[in-house]
Design a protein around this motif. Structure first.
Motif, PDB file in Angstrom:
ATOM      1  N   PHE A 245       0.877  -1.170   0.000  1.00 43.77           N
ATOM      2  CA  PHE A 245       0.000   0.000   0.000  1.00 43.77           C
ATOM      3  C   PHE A 245       0.906   1.210   0.000  1.00 43.77           C
ATOM      4  N   SER A 246       0.632   2.182  -0.876  1.00 44.54           N
ATOM      5  CA  SER A 246       1.444   3.396  -0.914  1.00 44.54           C
ATOM      6  C   SER A 246       0.575   4.620  -0.715  1.00 44.54           C
ATOM      7  N   GLY A 247       1.150   5.629  -0.069  1.00 42.50           N
ATOM      8  CA  GLY A 247       0.406   6.868   0.142  1.00 42.50           C
ATOM      9  C   GLY A 247       0.948   7.625   1.334  1.00 42.50           C
ATOM     10  N   ALA A 248       0.488   8.856   1.505  1.00 43.22           N
ATOM     11  CA  ALA A 248       0.865   9.661   2.663  1.00 43.22           C
ATOM     12  C   ALA A 248       0.231   9.038   3.905  1.00 43.22           C
ATOM     13  N   MET A 249       1.050   8.645   4.852  1.00 47.51           N
ATOM     14  CA  MET A 249       0.537   7.851   5.960  1.00 47.51           C
ATOM     15  C   MET A 249       0.148   8.676   7.185  1.00 47.51           C
ATOM     16  N   ASP A 250      -0.002   9.995   6.986  1.00 48.78           N
ATOM     17  CA  ASP A 250      -0.617  10.820   8.019  1.00 48.78           C
ATOM     18  C   ASP A 250      -2.013  11.274   7.595  1.00 48.78           C
ATOM     19  N   TYR A 251      -2.497  10.722   6.493  1.00 44.81           N
ATOM     20  CA  TYR A 251      -3.816  11.048   5.948  1.00 44.81           C
ATOM     21  C   TYR A 251      -4.804  10.018   6.467  1.00 44.81           C
ATOM     22  N   TRP A 252      -5.871  10.491   7.125  1.00 46.77           N
ATOM     23  CA  TRP A 252      -6.738   9.575   7.857  1.00 46.77           C
ATOM     24  C   TRP A 252      -7.309   8.443   7.002  1.00 46.77           C
TER      25      TRP A 252
END
Length: 413
Positions: free
Chosen positions: A238-245
Protein backbone atom coordinates in the motif's frame (compact mmCIF):
# COMPACT_ATOMS: atom_id res chain seq x y z
CA UNK A 1 11.97 34.73 -16.33
CA UNK A 2 12.72 34.54 -20.05
CA UNK A 3 11.69 37.51 -22.22
CA UNK A 4 9.15 35.35 -24.04
CA UNK A 5 7.41 34.70 -20.73
CA UNK A 6 6.84 38.43 -20.25
CA UNK A 7 4.34 38.32 -23.12
CA UNK A 8 2.19 35.68 -21.41
CA UNK A 9 -0.89 36.65 -19.37
CA UNK A 10 -0.58 36.46 -15.57
CA UNK A 11 -2.57 34.02 -13.45
CA UNK A 12 -3.01 33.73 -9.71
CA UNK A 13 -2.66 30.17 -8.43
CA UNK A 14 -3.56 29.40 -4.81
CA UNK A 15 -2.77 26.00 -3.26
CA UNK A 16 -3.34 24.89 0.31
CA UNK A 17 -0.02 22.98 0.26
CA UNK A 18 3.17 23.72 -1.64
CA UNK A 19 2.77 21.83 -4.93
CA UNK A 20 6.35 20.61 -5.05
CA UNK A 21 7.76 18.02 -4.82
CA UNK A 22 4.82 15.92 -6.10
CA UNK A 23 5.26 13.24 -3.43
CA UNK A 24 1.67 12.76 -2.25
CA UNK A 25 -1.72 12.57 -3.88
CA UNK A 26 -2.92 16.18 -3.71
CA UNK A 27 0.57 17.50 -4.59
CA UNK A 28 0.72 15.29 -7.68
CA UNK A 29 -2.43 16.98 -8.97
CA UNK A 30 -1.50 20.50 -7.86
CA UNK A 31 2.01 20.20 -9.33
CA UNK A 32 0.78 19.01 -12.70
CA UNK A 33 -1.67 21.90 -12.75
CA UNK A 34 1.18 24.30 -11.94
CA UNK A 35 3.37 22.88 -14.69
CA UNK A 36 0.50 23.14 -17.16
CA UNK A 37 -0.34 26.73 -16.23
CA UNK A 38 3.31 27.75 -16.56
CA UNK A 39 3.32 26.81 -20.24
CA UNK A 40 0.81 29.50 -21.13
CA UNK A 41 0.86 31.94 -18.19
CA UNK A 42 3.09 33.85 -15.84
CA UNK A 43 2.20 32.13 -12.58
CA UNK A 44 1.93 33.95 -9.26
CA UNK A 45 1.66 31.27 -6.58
CA UNK A 46 0.30 31.70 -3.07
CA UNK A 47 0.65 28.61 -0.89
CA UNK A 48 1.33 27.13 2.53
CA UNK A 49 4.31 25.06 3.67
CA UNK A 50 3.02 22.62 6.29
CA UNK A 51 6.10 20.40 6.62
CA UNK A 52 9.63 21.63 7.41
CA UNK A 53 11.16 19.38 4.75
CA UNK A 54 9.25 21.28 2.07
CA UNK A 55 10.69 24.72 2.89
CA UNK A 56 13.87 23.80 0.95
CA UNK A 57 11.81 23.42 -2.23
CA UNK A 58 10.32 26.92 -2.28
CA UNK A 59 13.22 28.30 -4.30
CA UNK A 60 12.83 25.57 -6.91
CA UNK A 61 9.35 26.86 -7.74
CA UNK A 62 11.03 29.66 -9.71
CA UNK A 63 11.19 27.20 -12.62
CA UNK A 64 7.42 27.59 -13.04
CA UNK A 65 6.50 30.74 -11.12
CA UNK A 66 7.26 34.43 -11.53
CA UNK A 67 6.59 35.05 -7.86
CA UNK A 68 5.80 32.87 -4.85
CA UNK A 69 4.32 33.71 -1.46
CA UNK A 70 4.90 30.63 0.70
CA UNK A 71 3.51 30.86 4.24
CA UNK A 72 4.79 28.48 6.93
CA UNK A 73 1.93 26.59 8.57
CA UNK A 74 2.52 24.60 11.73
CA UNK A 75 -0.27 21.97 11.77
CA UNK A 76 -0.49 21.97 15.59
CA UNK A 77 -0.80 25.73 15.83
CA UNK A 78 -3.09 25.70 12.83
CA UNK A 79 -5.48 23.30 14.55
CA UNK A 80 -5.53 25.45 17.67
CA UNK A 81 -6.09 28.59 15.60
CA UNK A 82 -8.85 26.92 13.64
CA UNK A 83 -10.95 26.76 16.81
CA UNK A 84 -11.70 30.43 16.20
CA UNK A 85 -14.29 29.07 13.81
CA UNK A 86 -16.35 27.96 16.81
CA UNK A 87 -16.71 31.62 17.80
CA UNK A 88 -17.25 32.95 14.28
CA UNK A 89 -19.70 30.19 13.35
CA UNK A 90 -17.70 29.15 10.28
CA UNK A 91 -16.04 25.89 9.24
CA UNK A 92 -12.79 25.28 11.14
CA UNK A 93 -10.99 24.60 7.86
CA UNK A 94 -11.24 28.28 6.94
CA UNK A 95 -9.27 29.89 9.81
CA UNK A 96 -6.83 26.96 9.56
CA UNK A 97 -5.82 28.25 6.12
CA UNK A 98 -6.30 31.95 6.86
CA UNK A 99 -3.32 34.27 6.71
CA UNK A 100 -3.38 38.06 6.72
CA UNK A 101 0.02 38.01 5.05
CA UNK A 102 -1.21 35.83 2.19
CA UNK A 103 -4.39 37.89 1.81
CA UNK A 104 -2.33 41.07 1.58
CA UNK A 105 0.01 39.49 -0.98
CA UNK A 106 -2.93 38.33 -3.09
CA UNK A 107 -4.54 41.77 -3.18
CA UNK A 108 -1.33 43.66 -3.92
CA UNK A 109 -0.16 41.14 -6.52
CA UNK A 110 -3.49 41.14 -8.35
CA UNK A 111 -3.46 44.95 -8.42
CA UNK A 112 0.22 45.37 -9.34
CA UNK A 113 0.25 42.70 -12.05
CA UNK A 114 -3.20 43.38 -13.47
CA UNK A 115 -4.23 39.78 -12.83
CA UNK A 116 -7.77 38.96 -13.91
CA UNK A 117 -7.82 35.16 -13.75
CA UNK A 118 -7.30 32.89 -10.75
CA UNK A 119 -7.36 29.23 -9.82
CA UNK A 120 -7.78 28.03 -6.23
CA UNK A 121 -6.70 24.47 -5.46
CA UNK A 122 -8.89 23.06 -2.63
CA UNK A 123 -12.02 24.67 -1.28
CA UNK A 124 -10.60 26.67 1.67
CA UNK A 125 -8.28 28.62 -0.66
CA UNK A 126 -11.37 30.13 -2.31
CA UNK A 127 -11.55 32.55 0.64
CA UNK A 128 -8.76 34.52 -1.10
CA UNK A 129 -10.62 34.96 -4.38
CA UNK A 130 -12.42 38.17 -3.42
CA UNK A 131 -9.49 40.37 -4.50
CA UNK A 132 -10.64 43.38 -6.57
CA UNK A 133 -9.70 42.99 -10.20
CA UNK A 134 -10.27 39.27 -10.53
CA UNK A 135 -12.80 38.63 -13.27
CA UNK A 136 -12.53 34.87 -13.74
CA UNK A 137 -12.31 32.47 -10.79
CA UNK A 138 -11.97 28.70 -10.95
CA UNK A 139 -11.95 26.42 -7.89
CA UNK A 140 -10.52 22.91 -8.02
CA UNK A 141 -12.33 21.29 -5.12
CA UNK A 142 -10.97 17.85 -6.12
CA UNK A 143 -13.37 16.06 -3.76
CA UNK A 144 -16.36 17.18 -1.72
CA UNK A 145 -14.45 17.74 1.52
CA UNK A 146 -17.60 18.56 3.48
CA UNK A 147 -18.92 15.06 2.77
CA UNK A 148 -15.69 13.53 4.09
CA UNK A 149 -16.11 15.31 7.43
CA UNK A 150 -19.68 14.07 7.67
CA UNK A 151 -18.44 10.56 6.93
CA UNK A 152 -15.74 10.87 9.59
CA UNK A 153 -18.44 11.79 12.12
CA UNK A 154 -20.18 8.45 11.70
CA UNK A 155 -17.11 6.63 13.05
CA UNK A 156 -16.46 8.90 16.04
CA UNK A 157 -17.86 9.23 19.52
CA UNK A 158 -19.13 12.46 21.00
CA UNK A 159 -17.79 15.17 21.13
CA UNK A 160 -15.71 14.50 17.98
CA UNK A 161 -18.76 13.17 16.16
CA UNK A 162 -20.50 16.49 16.85
CA UNK A 163 -17.43 18.50 15.82
CA UNK A 164 -16.95 16.60 12.55
CA UNK A 165 -20.65 16.78 11.71
CA UNK A 166 -20.60 20.51 12.36
CA UNK A 167 -17.54 20.85 10.12
CA UNK A 168 -19.32 19.00 7.34
CA UNK A 169 -22.35 21.27 7.57
CA UNK A 170 -20.44 24.56 7.82
CA UNK A 171 -17.92 23.62 5.14
CA UNK A 172 -20.70 22.66 2.74
CA UNK A 173 -22.28 26.08 3.28
CA UNK A 174 -18.96 27.70 2.37
CA UNK A 175 -18.43 25.41 -0.64
CA UNK A 176 -21.85 26.34 -2.00
CA UNK A 177 -21.23 30.05 -1.54
CA UNK A 178 -17.76 29.81 -3.09
CA UNK A 179 -19.04 27.82 -6.05
CA UNK A 180 -21.65 30.44 -6.86
CA UNK A 181 -19.06 33.23 -6.60
CA UNK A 182 -16.78 31.47 -9.10
CA UNK A 183 -17.06 30.76 -12.82
CA UNK A 184 -16.31 27.05 -12.52
CA UNK A 185 -15.92 24.34 -9.88
CA UNK A 186 -13.86 21.26 -10.66
CA UNK A 187 -14.11 17.76 -9.21
CA UNK A 188 -11.98 14.72 -9.86
CA UNK A 189 -14.79 12.35 -10.90
CA UNK A 190 -18.36 12.40 -12.17
CA UNK A 191 -19.42 10.82 -8.88
CA UNK A 192 -17.91 13.66 -6.83
CA UNK A 193 -19.44 16.28 -9.12
CA UNK A 194 -22.85 14.60 -8.80
CA UNK A 195 -22.48 14.41 -5.02
CA UNK A 196 -21.80 18.15 -4.91
CA UNK A 197 -24.62 19.17 -7.22
CA UNK A 198 -27.09 17.10 -5.20
CA UNK A 199 -26.09 19.17 -2.17
CA UNK A 200 -25.74 22.39 -4.19
CA UNK A 201 -28.22 22.18 -7.11
CA UNK A 202 -27.78 25.88 -7.79
CA UNK A 203 -24.20 25.15 -8.96
CA UNK A 204 -25.07 22.57 -11.64
CA UNK A 205 -24.19 24.82 -14.57
CA UNK A 206 -20.83 25.76 -13.06
CA UNK A 207 -19.67 22.27 -12.07
CA UNK A 208 -17.17 20.32 -14.17
CA UNK A 209 -15.05 17.17 -13.98
CA UNK A 210 -11.27 17.19 -14.39
CA UNK A 211 -9.89 13.73 -13.75
CA UNK A 212 -6.51 12.84 -12.33
CA UNK A 213 -3.76 11.67 -14.62
CA UNK A 214 -0.41 9.95 -14.42
CA UNK A 215 3.00 10.46 -15.99
CA UNK A 216 3.20 7.10 -17.74
CA UNK A 217 6.73 7.86 -18.94
CA UNK A 218 8.03 8.25 -15.39
CA UNK A 219 5.82 5.53 -13.90
CA UNK A 220 6.91 2.81 -16.32
CA UNK A 221 8.06 -0.68 -15.32
CA UNK A 222 11.19 -0.46 -17.46
CA UNK A 223 12.30 2.58 -15.44
CA UNK A 224 12.01 0.91 -12.04
CA UNK A 225 15.17 0.47 -9.93
CA UNK A 226 16.05 -2.90 -8.42
CA UNK A 227 13.72 -4.54 -5.92
CA UNK A 228 13.82 -3.07 -2.41
CA UNK A 229 12.38 -6.24 -0.91
CA UNK A 230 14.59 -8.84 0.78
CA UNK A 231 14.14 -12.47 -0.21
CA UNK A 232 11.02 -14.03 1.21
CA UNK A 233 7.36 -14.59 0.50
CA UNK A 234 5.08 -12.63 -1.83
CA UNK A 235 4.56 -8.91 -1.21
CA UNK A 236 1.38 -6.87 -1.01
CA UNK A 237 1.97 -3.12 -0.87
CA UNK A 238 0.00 0.00 0.00
CA UNK A 239 1.44 3.40 -0.91
CA UNK A 240 0.41 6.87 0.14
CA UNK A 241 0.87 9.66 2.66
CA UNK A 242 0.54 7.85 5.96
CA UNK A 243 -0.62 10.82 8.02
CA UNK A 244 -3.82 11.05 5.95
CA UNK A 245 -6.74 9.57 7.86
CA UNK A 246 -8.33 7.57 4.99
CA UNK A 247 -4.94 5.92 4.37
CA UNK A 248 -4.45 5.23 8.08
CA UNK A 249 -7.89 3.65 8.25
CA UNK A 250 -7.24 1.57 5.14
CA UNK A 251 -3.93 0.02 6.24
CA UNK A 252 -5.15 -0.55 9.79
CA UNK A 253 -8.25 -2.35 8.54
CA UNK A 254 -6.26 -4.39 6.04
CA UNK A 255 -3.49 -5.35 8.49
CA UNK A 256 -5.66 -6.17 11.48
CA UNK A 257 -8.75 -7.72 9.90
CA UNK A 258 -8.03 -8.87 6.36
CA UNK A 259 -4.37 -9.86 6.30
CA UNK A 260 -4.78 -12.69 8.85
CA UNK A 261 -7.50 -14.21 6.65
CA UNK A 262 -5.35 -14.01 3.52
CA UNK A 263 -2.43 -15.60 5.36
CA UNK A 264 -4.50 -18.70 6.00
CA UNK A 265 -4.03 -19.37 2.29
CA UNK A 266 -0.68 -17.60 1.73
CA UNK A 267 1.21 -17.97 5.04
CA UNK A 268 4.44 -16.28 3.89
CA UNK A 269 2.72 -13.12 2.66
CA UNK A 270 4.44 -9.83 3.57
CA UNK A 271 2.67 -6.48 3.76
CA UNK A 272 4.60 -3.26 3.06
CA UNK A 273 3.20 0.16 3.93
CA UNK A 274 5.11 2.72 1.88
CA UNK A 275 4.70 6.45 2.44
CA UNK A 276 5.75 9.58 4.28
CA UNK A 277 4.88 10.64 7.83
CA UNK A 278 3.44 7.39 9.22
CA UNK A 279 1.08 8.14 12.08
CA UNK A 280 1.52 6.34 15.43
CA UNK A 281 -1.34 3.99 14.54
CA UNK A 282 0.53 3.00 11.37
CA UNK A 283 3.89 2.59 13.11
CA UNK A 284 2.17 0.32 15.63
CA UNK A 285 1.32 -2.13 12.83
CA UNK A 286 4.99 -2.90 12.13
CA UNK A 287 5.95 -6.38 13.16
CA UNK A 288 6.40 -9.85 11.76
CA UNK A 289 6.02 -9.58 7.99
CA UNK A 290 4.49 -6.08 8.20
CA UNK A 291 6.92 -3.32 7.21
CA UNK A 292 6.43 0.45 7.53
CA UNK A 293 8.98 2.36 5.45
CA UNK A 294 8.27 6.02 6.12
CA UNK A 295 9.52 8.39 3.42
CA UNK A 296 11.22 6.70 0.48
CA UNK A 297 13.24 8.45 -2.26
CA UNK A 298 11.32 6.71 -5.04
CA UNK A 299 8.08 4.75 -4.76
CA UNK A 300 8.48 3.08 -8.17
CA UNK A 301 10.58 0.08 -7.09
CA UNK A 302 8.11 -0.70 -4.30
CA UNK A 303 5.27 -0.74 -6.80
CA UNK A 304 7.11 -2.48 -9.64
CA UNK A 305 8.32 -5.40 -7.53
CA UNK A 306 5.13 -5.95 -5.52
CA UNK A 307 3.01 -8.98 -6.31
CA UNK A 308 -0.22 -7.10 -5.63
CA UNK A 309 -0.96 -3.44 -4.83
CA UNK A 310 -3.95 -2.74 -2.60
CA UNK A 311 -5.98 0.44 -2.07
CA UNK A 312 -8.78 -0.66 0.29
CA UNK A 313 -9.91 2.84 1.22
CA UNK A 314 -13.22 2.99 3.05
CA UNK A 315 -13.47 6.78 3.30
CA UNK A 316 -11.67 8.52 0.42
CA UNK A 317 -13.53 8.74 -2.85
CA UNK A 318 -12.56 9.51 -6.41
CA UNK A 319 -9.73 8.25 -8.58
CA UNK A 320 -6.63 7.85 -6.44
CA UNK A 321 -3.21 8.78 -7.81
CA UNK A 322 -1.78 5.76 -6.03
CA UNK A 323 -4.03 3.51 -8.11
CA UNK A 324 -3.09 5.10 -11.43
CA UNK A 325 0.62 4.98 -10.55
CA UNK A 326 0.46 1.29 -9.65
CA UNK A 327 -1.42 0.48 -12.85
CA UNK A 328 1.12 2.49 -14.85
CA UNK A 329 3.86 0.41 -13.23
CA UNK A 330 2.05 -2.67 -14.62
CA UNK A 331 0.92 -4.13 -11.32
CA UNK A 332 -2.37 -5.84 -10.47
CA UNK A 333 -4.35 -3.50 -8.24
CA UNK A 334 -7.14 -4.27 -5.79
CA UNK A 335 -9.15 -1.12 -5.08
CA UNK A 336 -12.28 -0.39 -3.07
CA UNK A 337 -15.43 0.56 -4.95
CA UNK A 338 -15.53 4.09 -3.51
CA UNK A 339 -11.94 4.75 -4.54
CA UNK A 340 -12.65 3.37 -8.01
CA UNK A 341 -15.58 5.68 -8.70
CA UNK A 342 -14.99 7.07 -12.16
CA UNK A 343 -12.02 4.81 -12.86
CA UNK A 344 -12.09 3.74 -16.50
CA UNK A 345 -10.98 0.14 -16.08
CA UNK A 346 -12.57 -3.24 -16.64
CA UNK A 347 -13.00 -5.05 -13.30
CA UNK A 348 -11.47 -8.51 -13.29
CA UNK A 349 -9.33 -7.71 -16.33
CA UNK A 350 -7.50 -4.40 -15.73
CA UNK A 351 -7.95 -4.21 -11.95
CA UNK A 352 -10.05 -5.69 -9.16
CA UNK A 353 -12.80 -3.61 -7.53
CA UNK A 354 -14.07 -4.76 -4.15
CA UNK A 355 -17.11 -3.78 -2.11
CA UNK A 356 -16.34 -5.30 1.27
CA UNK A 357 -13.65 -7.05 3.27
CA UNK A 358 -14.67 -10.52 2.15
CA UNK A 359 -14.13 -9.54 -1.49
CA UNK A 360 -10.72 -8.05 -0.69
CA UNK A 361 -9.65 -11.30 0.95
CA UNK A 362 -10.94 -13.37 -1.94
CA UNK A 363 -9.43 -11.41 -4.82
CA UNK A 364 -6.04 -10.79 -3.17
CA UNK A 365 -5.76 -14.48 -2.32
CA UNK A 366 -6.79 -15.45 -5.85
CA UNK A 367 -4.24 -13.12 -7.45
CA UNK A 368 -1.41 -14.28 -5.20
CA UNK A 369 -2.09 -17.90 -6.11
CA UNK A 370 -2.37 -17.28 -9.86
CA UNK A 371 0.80 -15.70 -11.37
CA UNK A 372 -0.53 -15.96 -14.93
CA UNK A 373 -3.59 -13.92 -14.03
CA UNK A 374 -1.41 -11.36 -12.29
CA UNK A 375 0.75 -11.03 -15.38
CA UNK A 376 -2.23 -10.59 -17.70
CA UNK A 377 -3.82 -7.98 -15.44
CA UNK A 378 -0.53 -6.10 -15.19
CA UNK A 379 -0.26 -5.70 -18.96
CA UNK A 380 -3.90 -4.66 -19.30
CA UNK A 381 -3.62 -2.18 -16.41
CA UNK A 382 -0.73 -0.31 -17.97
CA UNK A 383 -2.39 -0.23 -21.37
CA UNK A 384 -5.50 1.33 -19.83
CA UNK A 385 -3.52 4.06 -18.06
CA UNK A 386 -1.47 4.93 -21.14
CA UNK A 387 -4.61 5.23 -23.27
CA UNK A 388 -6.90 7.04 -20.83
CA UNK A 389 -4.96 8.94 -18.18
CA UNK A 390 -2.65 11.50 -19.71
CA UNK A 391 -2.34 14.59 -17.51
CA UNK A 392 -2.05 16.77 -20.58
CA UNK A 393 -5.36 15.58 -22.00
CA UNK A 394 -7.23 16.24 -18.75
CA UNK A 395 -5.62 19.61 -18.02
CA UNK A 396 -6.55 21.12 -21.37
CA UNK A 397 -9.90 21.88 -19.78
CA UNK A 398 -8.16 24.57 -17.72
CA UNK A 399 -7.18 26.38 -20.92
CA UNK A 400 -10.86 26.73 -21.81
CA UNK A 401 -12.01 27.68 -18.31
CA UNK A 402 -9.32 30.33 -17.93
CA UNK A 403 -9.65 31.71 -21.45
CA UNK A 404 -10.53 35.39 -22.02
CA UNK A 405 -13.66 34.28 -23.88
CA UNK A 406 -15.15 33.39 -20.47
CA UNK A 407 -15.10 37.00 -19.45
CA UNK A 408 -11.45 37.65 -18.70
CA UNK A 409 -10.16 41.08 -19.66
CA UNK A 410 -13.67 42.31 -20.24
CA UNK A 411 -16.11 41.36 -17.52
CA UNK A 412 -17.66 38.13 -16.32
CA UNK A 413 -19.45 36.03 -18.89
Amino acid sequence: MADSKALLPPVLYLAHRIPYPPNKGDKVRSFNILRHLARTHRVFLGTFVDHPDDRQHVGGLAEWCEDVCAIDLDPRRGRIGSLRGLLSGEALSLPYYRSTRLASWVRSTVADQGITRALAFSGPMAQYLDAPGLQNRVIDFCDVDSAKWTQYAADRRWPMSWLYRREGERLLAFERKAAMASDASLFVTEAEAALFTRAAPEAVGRTHVMQNGVDAGFFAPENAPDSPYPAGGPVVVFSGAMDYWPNIDAVTWFAEELLPQIRRHVPELRFWIVGMNPAPAVLALAGERIHVTGTVPDVRPYLAHADVVVAPLRIARGIQNKVLEAMAMARPVVVSADSAAGLKAEPGHECEITRDGAEVVHVVTDLLRDPQRRAAMSVAARARVVNEYSWEAHLRQLDRLLAPARGLDGGAA
